[in-house]
Design a protein around this motif. Structure first.
Motif, PDB file in Angstrom:
ATOM      1  N   ALA A 110       7.173 -11.148  -4.407  1.00  0.00           N
ATOM      2  CA  ALA A 110       8.026 -10.980  -5.040  1.00  0.00           C
ATOM      3  C   ALA A 110       8.982  -9.918  -4.108  1.00  0.00           C
ATOM      4  N   TRP A 111       8.486  -9.041  -3.710  1.00  0.00           N
ATOM      5  CA  TRP A 111       9.489  -7.921  -3.178  1.00  0.00           C
ATOM      6  C   TRP A 111       9.805  -8.450  -1.799  1.00  0.00           C
ATOM      7  N   GLY A 134       0.854 -12.739  -5.008  1.00  0.00           N
ATOM      8  CA  GLY A 134       1.412 -11.780  -5.834  1.00  0.00           C
ATOM      9  C   GLY A 134       2.930 -10.864  -5.688  1.00  0.00           C
ATOM     10  N   SER A 135       2.933  -8.961  -5.576  1.00  0.00           N
ATOM     11  CA  SER A 135       4.393  -8.052  -5.926  1.00  0.00           C
ATOM     12  C   SER A 135       5.076  -8.170  -5.083  1.00  0.00           C
ATOM     13  N   GLU A 136       3.842  -7.780  -3.783  1.00  0.00           N
ATOM     14  CA  GLU A 136       4.009  -7.984  -2.079  1.00  0.00           C
ATOM     15  C   GLU A 136       5.386  -9.445  -2.006  1.00  0.00           C
TER      16      GLU A 136
END
Length: 76
Positions: A41-42, A37-39
């Motif tokens: 992407a970061w 998820g967003s982790e």
């Protein structure tokens, strides 16, 4: 002699940039296994920024070495 040194500097710069690219690909593949998820992407964004900074450092340092080896403007 200066020409051989310039070729050596450019070759070393290319090797460092290749190592940075390999490091980035390995880091992203490890991040894909560990994060979601967003982790993810970061984490990929951080790897990308770090790779840009390292590549720019190699280019600046190599450029400085090549600048030192240049011929002065008044000489033939």
């Amino acid at each position: 002699m200066k020409q051989k040194l310039k070729v050596l500097i450019i070759t070393i710069m290319a090797l460092f940039i290749s190592f940075i690219a390999i490091y980035a690909f390995r880091s992203v593949s490890n991040a894909i296994d560990q994060f979601r998820g967003s982790e993810l992407a970061w984490k990929c964004f951080a790897i990308w920024i770090k790779s840009i900074i390292l590549t720019q450092t190699v280019l600046v340092l190599g450029g400085l070495f090549l600048f030192v080896l240049r011929k002065p403007a008044g000489t033939a």
